[in-house]
Structure formats: C-alpha cells, structure tokens
Design a protein around this motif. Structure first.
Motif, PDB file in Angstrom:
ATOM      1  N   GLN A 166       1.613  22.023  55.041  1.00 39.84           N
ATOM      2  CA  GLN A 166       3.335  21.867  55.826  1.00 39.84           C
ATOM      3  C   GLN A 166       4.419  22.446  55.196  1.00 39.84           C
ATOM      4  O   GLN A 166       5.107  22.149  56.366  1.00 39.84           O
ATOM      5  N   PRO A 167       4.700  23.433  54.778  1.00 40.61           N
ATOM      6  CA  PRO A 167       6.119  24.121  53.828  1.00 40.61           C
ATOM      7  C   PRO A 167       7.005  24.060  55.302  1.00 40.61           C
ATOM      8  O   PRO A 167       6.595  25.337  56.321  1.00 40.61           O
ATOM      9  N   GLY A 168       7.679  23.523  55.470  1.00 41.72           N
ATOM     10  CA  GLY A 168       9.368  23.762  56.150  1.00 41.72           C
ATOM     11  C   GLY A 168       9.772  25.450  55.763  1.00 41.72           C
ATOM     12  O   GLY A 168      10.504  26.365  55.609  1.00 41.72           O
ATOM     13  N   LEU A 169       9.409  25.258  53.754  1.00 39.71           N
ATOM     14  CA  LEU A 169      10.258  26.345  53.096  1.00 39.71           C
ATOM     15  C   LEU A 169       9.116  26.668  52.121  1.00 39.71           C
ATOM     16  O   LEU A 169       9.024  26.242  51.650  1.00 39.71           O
ATOM     17  N   ILE A 170       8.962  27.841  51.766  1.00 46.05           N
ATOM     18  CA  ILE A 170       8.388  28.086  50.412  1.00 46.05           C
ATOM     19  C   ILE A 170       9.161  28.993  50.228  1.00 46.05           C
ATOM     20  O   ILE A 170       9.866  29.553  50.755  1.00 46.05           O
ATOM     21  N   ILE A 171       9.203  28.611  48.827  1.00 41.37           N
ATOM     22  CA  ILE A 171      10.830  29.857  47.838  1.00 41.37           C
ATOM     23  C   ILE A 171       9.737  30.160  46.642  1.00 41.37           C
ATOM     24  O   ILE A 171       9.046  29.846  46.062  1.00 41.37           O
ATOM     25  N   LEU A 184       1.927  34.893  52.267  1.00 43.15           N
ATOM     26  CA  LEU A 184       2.339  33.581  52.654  1.00 43.15           C
ATOM     27  C   LEU A 184       3.357  33.615  53.774  1.00 43.15           C
ATOM     28  O   LEU A 184       2.889  32.391  54.623  1.00 43.15           O
ATOM     29  N   ALA A 185       3.416  34.625  54.263  1.00 45.85           N
ATOM     30  CA  ALA A 185       4.289  34.527  55.539  1.00 45.85           C
ATOM     31  C   ALA A 185       3.560  34.129  56.405  1.00 45.85           C
ATOM     32  O   ALA A 185       3.518  33.340  57.192  1.00 45.85           O
ATOM     33  N   ASP A 186       2.099  34.912  56.247  1.00 45.44           N
ATOM     34  CA  ASP A 186       1.331  35.027  57.799  1.00 45.44           C
ATOM     35  C   ASP A 186       0.627  33.674  57.188  1.00 45.44           C
ATOM     36  O   ASP A 186       0.477  33.245  58.232  1.00 45.44           O
ATOM     37  N   ARG A 187      -0.034  33.450  55.875  1.00 44.47           N
ATOM     38  CA  ARG A 187      -0.206  31.909  56.542  1.00 44.47           C
ATOM     39  C   ARG A 187       0.841  31.314  56.779  1.00 44.47           C
ATOM     40  O   ARG A 187       0.138  30.105  58.238  1.00 44.47           O
ATOM     41  N   LEU A 188       1.919  30.869  57.102  1.00 43.27           N
ATOM     42  CA  LEU A 188       3.119  30.411  58.029  1.00 43.27           C
ATOM     43  C   LEU A 188       2.861  30.276  59.427  1.00 43.27           C
ATOM     44  O   LEU A 188       2.748  29.113  60.557  1.00 43.27           O
ATOM     45  N   GLU A 189       2.648  31.697  60.186  1.00 46.12           N
ATOM     46  CA  GLU A 189       2.550  31.702  61.069  1.00 46.12           C
ATOM     47  C   GLU A 189       1.267  31.651  61.584  1.00 46.12           C
ATOM     48  O   GLU A 189       1.024  30.659  62.867  1.00 46.12           O
ATOM     49  N   ILE A 190       0.110  31.217  60.340  1.00 44.98           N
ATOM     50  CA  ILE A 190      -0.958  30.837  61.242  1.00 44.98           C
ATOM     51  C   ILE A 190      -0.721  28.641  61.227  1.00 44.98           C
ATOM     52  O   ILE A 190      -1.307  28.668  61.874  1.00 44.98           O
ATOM     53  N   ALA A 191       0.035  28.602  60.410  1.00 46.81           N
ATOM     54  CA  ALA A 191       0.506  27.561  60.434  1.00 46.81           C
ATOM     55  C   ALA A 191       1.396  26.798  61.942  1.00 46.81           C
ATOM     56  O   ALA A 191       1.347  26.053  62.229  1.00 46.81           O
ATOM     57  N   GLY A 192       2.101  27.688  61.994  1.00 49.19           N
ATOM     58  CA  GLY A 192       2.660  27.730  63.464  1.00 49.19           C
ATOM     59  C   GLY A 192       4.276  27.100  62.859  1.00 49.19           C
ATOM     60  O   GLY A 192       5.458  26.517  64.297  1.00 49.19           O
ATOM     61  N   ARG A 193       4.521  26.902  61.806  1.00 44.40           N
ATOM     62  CA  ARG A 193       5.543  27.148  61.479  1.00 44.40           C
ATOM     63  C   ARG A 193       6.271  27.245  60.103  1.00 44.40           C
ATOM     64  O   ARG A 193       5.729  27.332  59.601  1.00 44.40           O
ATOM     65  N   GLY A 194       7.660  27.208  59.182  1.00 41.01           N
ATOM     66  CA  GLY A 194       7.977  27.577  58.366  1.00 41.01           C
ATOM     67  C   GLY A 194       8.344  28.873  57.602  1.00 41.01           C
ATOM     68  O   GLY A 194       8.568  29.499  58.444  1.00 41.01           O
ATOM     69  N   HIS A 195       9.043  29.057  56.671  1.00 41.48           N
ATOM     70  CA  HIS A 195       9.322  30.522  56.497  1.00 41.48           C
ATOM     71  C   HIS A 195       9.170  30.878  54.613  1.00 41.48           C
ATOM     72  O   HIS A 195       9.462  29.663  54.173  1.00 41.48           O
ATOM     73  N   GLU A 209       8.161  43.964  56.312  1.00 42.97           N
ATOM     74  CA  GLU A 209       8.625  42.675  56.971  1.00 42.97           C
ATOM     75  C   GLU A 209       7.949  41.870  57.753  1.00 42.97           C
ATOM     76  O   GLU A 209       6.987  41.729  58.227  1.00 42.97           O
ATOM     77  N   HIS A 210       8.897  40.660  57.800  1.00 40.34           N
ATOM     78  CA  HIS A 210       7.657  39.822  58.419  1.00 40.34           C
ATOM     79  C   HIS A 210       8.826  38.600  59.438  1.00 40.34           C
ATOM     80  O   HIS A 210       9.532  38.235  58.595  1.00 40.34           O
ATOM     81  N   PRO A 211       8.386  38.191  60.217  1.00 44.68           N
ATOM     82  CA  PRO A 211       9.572  37.289  60.902  1.00 44.68           C
ATOM     83  C   PRO A 211       9.864  36.128  60.154  1.00 44.68           C
ATOM     84  O   PRO A 211      10.754  34.957  60.256  1.00 44.68           O
ATOM     85  N   ARG A 212       8.644  35.873  59.720  1.00 43.75           N
ATOM     86  CA  ARG A 212       9.059  34.429  58.567  1.00 43.75           C
ATOM     87  C   ARG A 212       9.195  34.865  57.173  1.00 43.75           C
ATOM     88  O   ARG A 212       9.428  33.835  56.185  1.00 43.75           O
ATOM     89  N   LEU A 213       9.739  36.167  56.796  1.00 42.47           N
ATOM     90  CA  LEU A 213       9.771  36.258  54.893  1.00 42.47           C
ATOM     91  C   LEU A 213      11.258  36.777  55.396  1.00 42.47           C
ATOM     92  O   LEU A 213      11.898  37.700  55.964  1.00 42.47           O
ATOM     93  N   GLU A 236      14.163  17.910  56.908  1.00 46.21           N
ATOM     94  CA  GLU A 236      13.620  17.177  57.532  1.00 46.21           C
ATOM     95  C   GLU A 236      11.840  17.928  57.009  1.00 46.21           C
ATOM     96  O   GLU A 236      10.488  17.275  57.165  1.00 46.21           O
ATOM     97  N   ALA A 237      11.899  19.247  56.204  1.00 45.11           N
ATOM     98  CA  ALA A 237      10.501  19.608  55.809  1.00 45.11           C
ATOM     99  C   ALA A 237      10.332  20.184  54.624  1.00 45.11           C
ATOM    100  O   ALA A 237      11.335  20.245  53.735  1.00 45.11           O
ATOM    101  N   PRO A 238       9.116  19.692  53.821  1.00 48.15           N
ATOM    102  CA  PRO A 238       8.453  20.082  52.774  1.00 48.15           C
ATOM    103  C   PRO A 238       9.250  21.135  52.333  1.00 48.15           C
ATOM    104  O   PRO A 238       9.058  22.213  52.947  1.00 48.15           O
TER     105      PRO A 238
END
Ligand SMILES: C[S@@+](CC[C@H](N)C(=O)[O-])C[C@H]1O[C@@H](n2cnc3c(N)ncnc32)[C@H](O)[C@@H]1O
Length: 332
Positions: A166-171, A184-195, A209-213, A236-238
């Motif tokens: 449940q990462p808060g940020l993927i680099i 990766l952004a789509d998977r975070l959207e499904i997880a409901g958190r992260g960027h 384009e993606h709101p989490r990217l 606070e986030a992984p």
C-alpha cells in the motif's frame, strides 16, 4: 570421494551402453543347425546414447539414485542435453519431457521438481527465447494502448507488491512512453491511495495523463530531480522504488546510492534488467544492473533479495527484487 566413485560408476555404465560396436547376434544354443537369426539392426551411437539418458532420467525421476549418484547423473544428463545437435532435437525433447512428466498430477508433496541443472537449462533457454526475440515479446507489450517495456509476470508481481505494501509513493526512474507508469497509477487508483512519480532524461510527447501520476524530466541522479522527488514523500506512508533508466553498472550504482535510503522498511527497491550481461540474456552487454546489485548487497545489509518474486520462472529482474528488512540482518 563418494561422489567421485559414483561418477566413475555411472561413467562406466554409460561407456558400456555407448559402445559403438553393433551388438552381436548370440549364436544358437548348442551350435545346432537351426536357421540363423536375422541380424539385429545395428544400434547407432545416437540410439544408445538416448537410451542411456532415458535410463538416467528414469532413475532420477524414480528417486532410486543416492544423492552422489543423483548429482553425477544430473551432470551427465545436462552435458548430454547441451551436446544435442539440432538434428537430434526430437530425442532431446523426449528426454526433457520425461523429466517433467512427474509434475503432472503429482501425488507427493513437496512436488518432485526436475533436477535443478535441467530446470536452469529450461528456464534460461526460455528466458533467451523471450528476451532475445524482443520485437515479438517485451518490445511488443502494451498496457491500455501504451507500450510498456515490461515482462507480464513482473507486472503481476508489481500489483501483488502494491496490494501488500500500500505505497504512498512509487518512484520510477526511466519512463520511456509511460506504459509502466500508467499501470502503476491505475493500481494505486484501485488501492485507493498513493502517487507515482516517474523520471526520464528525455521527453516523449503524448504520454498518458493520470491524476495519480507526475512526470519529471532530468537525470534520475541529478540533485534537483532528487530534491523534487523527496518533496513528494509522505513520511507516514511506504515508499517503493523501481530503477529502470540507464542500465550501465555505474548509473545503477549511483541510483542505488541515491534511492535506497528512500525505501521504507518492508517495502522494495526493484532493480530492472538485471538479466542482461549473461544473467541469462545478452551475454555481451557488459557490466550492468546485476553487477551493481551484487556490489550494493555486499556492503548494504538493509536489503535482501526476495526469491519469491521470481517464482513465475520468468523475470527480467533476477536477484533484482530487493526487500528492505524490517529488522537488522540476522535478527528475527
Ligand atoms: C527501459 S526504458 C524505460 C521503460 C519503462 N519503464 C517501461 O517499462 O516502459 C529506459 C528509459 O530510461 C531513460 N533514461 C536513460 N538515462 C536516464 C537517466 N540518466 N535518467 C533518467 N532516465 C534515463 C531513457 O530515456 C528511457 O526512456
């Protein structure tokens, strides 16, 4: 010593079987005047060799061989498989298929896998088939209409890791056309958190384009780029890191030094394309990600290789899924 003896015994047995002389027809008992038997077709060297290897594989499969015998048999079988010429591919196929037969509806647990040397041969050759025929495999892999230079089994592991961490940020370093970043952004959207923040030295107009990217342009080891990345971290986030940019040993080493400290305990630092330079692909690549990881792990015990991430047998990142330990090495 025991292993040497066993090797000699197996070699003698094979030498007897590999005798190139045609088998003699036994003379009739008592030398009587009965009609002469039709001469047996002479066994060719290839026939006897194949038969010997079948026997060896059967012994391995049945588990009748002692450990040293097993080791010796495995060596011989693998050497034989290596020696097979293209014209004998059918017999090689038969021999390999035999070694895998017992995986079909196995009655025993743990599953009796074929001998490790044989497994490595199969894995490595399949890997080369996949990786070297790139135009019809990893260079022709698409996610939602965008090209992604990824192996599907690795992408599956990525989504498993996202679910568990449940990462808060993927680099991600190395964006290219943005296919992997979009995934990766789509998977975070499904997880409901992260960027996701993805960095590339080159611009490619038309990336998705993606709101989490977020896209950053510059070298992944540039200090200004790194400062921008750090600003996106929620303490606070992984944090999960994927290195997929310049695959030279020197650049990956610099990325490891810069990004490893950002990875949170229990999360991952994934080094892509450790398969090049003969591991087992592109043997003439020169030192690359694999060598950089080896040097890194030799001096940094905060990370360990997660072999489970390689369980689908095909990965472009062998020894490249590095998990940051939650407690110091050697402490349970
Ligand atoms: C293998 S591609 C990335 C593939 C992408 N992650 C994917 O899965 O589709 C490598 C990318 O790294 C970029 N690159 C090369 N050197 C770089 C550097 N020093 N910093 C950042 N990106 C770099 C290249 O421009 C290229 O687009």
């Amino acid at each position: 010593m025991q292993a040497e003896k066993a090797t000699r015994r197996v070699r003698r047995a094979l030498a007897r079987r590999l005798d190139p002389e045609p088998r003699r027809t036994p003379s009739p008992a008592g030398g009587g005047a009965s009609a002469p038997a039709a001469p047996a077709a002479p066994a060719t060297r290839a026939d006897t060799q194949t038969e010997a290897m079948r026997t060896a594989l059967r012994r391995l499969r049945n588990g009748n061989a002692s450990e040293p015998e097993r080791a010796a048999l495995e060596k011989l079988v693998v050497a034989w498989l290596d020696d097979q010429e293209a014209s004998r591919s059918t017999t090689a196929t038969t021999a390999i298929a035999g070694a895998f037969e017992r995986l079909w509806q196995p009655r025993t647990q743990p599953v009796p896998l074929p001998p490790e040397p044989l497994l490595s041969v199969i894995r490595d050759q399949f890997h080369r088939l996949y990786y070297h025929a790139s135009r019809t495999s990893w260079k022709d892999t698409w996610y939602r209409g965008v090209r992604a230079y990824k192996c599907p089994t690795d992408m599956w592991v990525y989504q498993e890791l996202i679910d568990s961490i449940q990462p808060g940020l993927i680099i991600e370093t190395g964006t290219f056309l943005g296919g992997s970043a979009l995934f990766l952004a789509d998977r975070l959207e499904i997880a409901g958190r992260g960027h996701v923040v993805t960095i590339d030295i080159d611009e490619h107009p038309g990336r998705p384009e993606h709101p989490r990217l977020t896209y950053l342009t510059g070298s992944s080891v540039d200090s200004e780029v790194l400062a921008q990345v750090r600003k996106l971290i929620d303490p606070e986030a992984p944090v999960l890191v994927i290195l997929d940019s310049d695959h030279s040993q020197a650049h990956v080493a610099a990325e490891l030094a810069a990004y490893a400290p950002l990875v949170t305990p229990g999360s991952y630092l994934i080094v892509e394309d450790t398969n090049v330079n003969g591991h087992p692909a592109v043997p003439d690549y020169g030192p690359g990600p694999f060598e950089a990881v080896a040097d890194f792990l030799a001096v940094d015990d905060r990370f360990e290789v997660d072999a489970r991430a390689e369980r689908y047998h095909l990965t472009q990142n062998p020894s490249g899924f590095l998990r940051r330990r939650t407690s110091p090495a050697g402490v349970a």
